[in-house]
Design an enzyme around this catalytic site. Structure first.
Site, PDB file in Angstrom:
ATOM      1  CB  SER A   1      21.985  -4.874  29.855  1.00  0.00           C
ATOM      2  OG  SER A   1      22.167  -5.908  28.898  1.00  0.00           O
ATOM      3  CG  HIS A   2      25.802  -7.222  30.165  1.00  0.00           C
ATOM      4  ND1 HIS A   2      25.238  -6.231  29.384  1.00  0.00           N
ATOM      5  CD2 HIS A   2      27.120  -6.950  30.214  1.00  0.00           C
ATOM      6  CE1 HIS A   2      26.192  -5.405  28.978  1.00  0.00           C
ATOM      7  NE2 HIS A   2      27.341  -5.823  29.473  1.00  0.00           N
TER       8      HIS A   2
ATOM      9  CG  ASP B   1      21.037 -10.000  28.746  1.00  0.00           C
ATOM     10  OD1 ASP B   1      19.964 -10.485  28.346  1.00  0.00           O
ATOM     11  OD2 ASP B   1      21.400  -8.844  28.462  1.00  0.00           O
TER      12      ASP B   1
ATOM     13  CG  ASP C   1      18.110  -6.485  29.019  1.00  0.00           C
ATOM     14  OD1 ASP C   1      19.111  -7.217  28.986  1.00  0.00           O
ATOM     15  OD2 ASP C   1      17.927  -5.556  28.202  1.00  0.00           O
TER      16      ASP C   1
ATOM     17  CG  ASP D   1      19.314  -7.312  25.376  1.00  0.00           C
ATOM     18  OD1 ASP D   1      19.958  -7.967  26.223  1.00  0.00           O
ATOM     19  OD2 ASP D   1      19.498  -6.094  25.179  1.00  0.00           O
ATOM     20  NE  ARG D   2      24.152  -7.662  26.338  1.00  0.00           N
ATOM     21  CZ  ARG D   2      25.259  -6.997  25.995  1.00  0.00           C
ATOM     22  NH1 ARG D   2      26.338  -7.641  25.639  1.00  0.00           N
ATOM     23  NH2 ARG D   2      25.278  -5.676  26.013  1.00  0.00           N
TER      24      ARG D   2
ATOM     25  CD  GLU E   1      25.566  -4.977  19.033  1.00  0.00           C
ATOM     26  OE1 GLU E   1      25.481  -3.811  18.626  1.00  0.00           O
ATOM     27  OE2 GLU E   1      25.414  -5.293  20.235  1.00  0.00           O
TER      28      GLU E   1
ATOM     29  CB  SER F   1      28.361  -8.016  23.060  1.00  0.00           C
ATOM     30  OG  SER F   1      27.430  -7.290  22.286  1.00  0.00           O
TER      31      SER F   1
ATOM     32  CE  LYS G   1      22.081  -6.493  23.056  1.00  0.00           C
ATOM     33  NZ  LYS G   1      22.212  -5.087  22.676  1.00  0.00           N
TER      34      LYS G   1
END
Length: 557
Positions: free
Chosen positions: A114-115, A282, A284, A286-287, A370, A372, A383
């Site tokens: 992820s991040h 990020d 991947d 999702d953020r 969220e 985050s 997300k």
């Protein structure tokens, strides 16, 4: 193709966290069969494994291509019927969720941390998503962990090799079974899904008519190809609108976390006042982080609340009834005020998208987020960073306002939940444990209840202190000790928890949430000024500086 059974030694540390198994890349590289063991453990926990279809892809970080080849060999040997793999191994996490749902796959293996940073000295991760497209629930990940601790062998078909850089279908005979690997464009299906949700023509017209200047920063993560296709090709924005669009194995030496610290280049560019809307993603995909003109920061909590309040600007929500909202417990209560105003159900869950998935599958909730930097809806079970950006473009087009004007209008109607988060990263685990033990002791003796806490000339009365416990309204499962909460009589909150997304040490997180009414004279004051008293109170109660040895947080968001 021959199937071999390789003898191995089990590992005791393959316990998946909130988002899979994340470790320093060297762990996967240097410990014999570490990767193979974990993939085999995942496969052994899948009901109906033989003949199933799985989606496989990752965020392009170091080791992704090698681990995909290993996954192909092990899946073939274990009786999997088909793998759907993104070209070059590239698939965003939201895209994987969408593919699982579109093609009725049994699940998916996502290769991402992820991040977290990438590269040989960065982090690597493997997680499994189930048939609804969402992260595996705790019952499944616990089962993986139990299998991994006693694994004595894994199955592999070493002769199979697939060119994942070229789109095409590959068929193999393994024993008496046919094994198929479909290498697909990882972007096409996702773009098609976004077109079903949003009015691309309306957004394109808005961007053109307003000569909107955009800056979409993928931080050299997976979202570059998606942003180029959607923002430039579909919506007609200038090619300069998309930056850092080539996925790199080490994210260009950067930290692919879309916040004010790690996406500082974007923030600085937005502060110059030449760009109208900035978005960062990020690793991947999702953020997301939303930044308005002149560097106006849209907090993730406000972003969720604004999308909820303006959901009718999105065609998908006009077609599909919105049944409720949800947020993770540490996330501010901004969306709660919207839910109350609209008469919608509101759910407060532990951190982790799998809890939202249960609510969505049961038809109880449509939109969630969220703090985050994660926002999403029931179109998938993850997300979705690009979805959030397109939601904002839809709202801007609908209201014909800037991001800052949209937020100000929202605050004047609902009031403002001023929010920040302090992260103390890679704290020694023992020290981090002492912080939580101190807080839990205060819960046990209830010594803070009713006390008046004073800082910077402001006083707050402690009304409640507990460790959040969640009973899932769908399946009745219970999640204990999900974060220490301190609630004050004016509605303000402090939350403390240890993050499960790091690969070493522990991350202590302190969340601060303070509500201002729509008529409060300090409504538009800087968040740091408003929250300063509560920050001091939180640090005093938790004793983080002394116990952790950290005088400053690593990141403030």
């Amino acid at each position: 193709m021959n199937v071999l059974i390789e003898t191995t030694t089990p590992y005791s540390d393959q316990k998946p966290g909130t988002s899979g198994l994340r470790k320093n890349t060297q762990v996967y590289m240097t410990q014999k069969y570490y990767t193979e063991n974990f993939i085999q453990s995942i496969l052994m926990c899948i009901d109906g494994l033989e003949g199933c279809t799985l989606v496989v892809g990752g965020d392009g970080r170091y080791m992704v291509k090698d681990v995909i080849q290993q996954s192909i060999k092990i899946a073939a040997a274990n009786g999997v019927s088909k793998l759907i793999i993104g070209q070059n191994g590239i698939l965003s996490t939201p895209a994987v969720s969408g593919l699982i749902r579109k093609y009725s796959a049994t699940g998916g293996i996502i290769l991402t941390a992820s991040h977290n940073p990438g590269g040989p000295n960065g982090d690597f991760g493997i997680k499994y998503n189930i048939a609804n497209g969402g992260p595996a629930p705790s019952s499944f990940t616990d089962k993986i962990y139990q299998v991994s601790k006693s694994l004595q062998s894994f199955r592999i078909c070493p002769e199979i090799s697939v060119d994942i850089n070229t789109i095409g279908s590959h068929s193999f005979t393994v024993g008496n079974n046919t094994f198929i690997v479909d290498v697909i464009c990882g972007v096409t299906d996702y773009v098609d899904l976004m077109k079903e949700i949003f009015d691309f023509q309306s957004i394109k017209s808005y961007i053109s008519s307003q000569s909107l200047k955009l800056r979409f920063d993928s931080l050299h993560g997976v979202m570059g190809p998606y942003a180029k296709k959607i923002i430039c090709e579909e919506l007609g924005a200038d090619s300069s609108s998309v930056v850092h669009a080539i996925p790199l194995e080490d994210f260009g030496g950067g930290h692919p976390d879309p916040n004010l610290t790690y996406a500082k280049d974007l923030v600085d560019q937005m502060k110059e006042g030449k760009l109208d809307l900035g978005v960062a993603f990020d690793g991947d995909g999702d953020r997301n982080m939303i930044i308005g003109k002149n560097g106006f920061f849209v907090s993730p909590c406000d972003s969720l609340a604004v999308i909820a309040a303006n959901h009718s600007a999105i065609p998908y929500f006009r077609k599909n009834k919105v049944v409720g909202f949800a947020r993770s417990m540490p996330t501010s209560a901004a969306v709660d005020h919207v839910a109350k105003d609209l008469g919608m159900d509101m759910f407060e869950t532990p951190t982790g998208w799998k809890f939202f998935g249960n609510l969505m599958d049961a038809g109880k909730m449509s939109l969630c987020g969220e703090e985050s930097f994660g926002t999403g809806s029931d179109h998938i079970r993850e997300k979705d960073g690009m979805w959030a950006a397109l939601a904002w473009l839809s709202i801007l087009a609908h209201q014909n306002l800037s991001a800052e004007e949209v937020i100000m209008r929202h605050w004047r109607k609902y009031g403002r939940n001023c929010f920040t988060r302090y992260d103390y990263e890679q704290v020694e685990s023992e020290a981090a444990g002492k912080v939580m033990q101190l807080l839990e002791a205060a819960i046990e003796d209830q010594s803070l209840i009713g006390s008046t806490q004073i800082a910077v000339g402001k006083s707050y009365i402690v009304q409640l202190m507990d460790n959040f416990r969640y009973v899932d309204p769908v399946d009745g499962s219970v999640a204990e000790k999900q974060g220490v909460r301190i609630k004050f009589s004016d509605g303000s909150r402090l939350v403390f928890r240890l993050s499960g997304t790091g690969s070493s040490g522990a991350t202590i997180r302190m969340y601060i949430d303070s509500y201002l009414s729509s008529t409060d004279p300090s409504l538009c004051d800087p968040a740091a000024d408003i929250l300063c008293p509560l920050v001091e109170i939180g640090l005093k109660i938790s004793n983080i500086p002394a116990l952790s040895g950290r005088t400053e947080p690593t990141v403030i968001t």
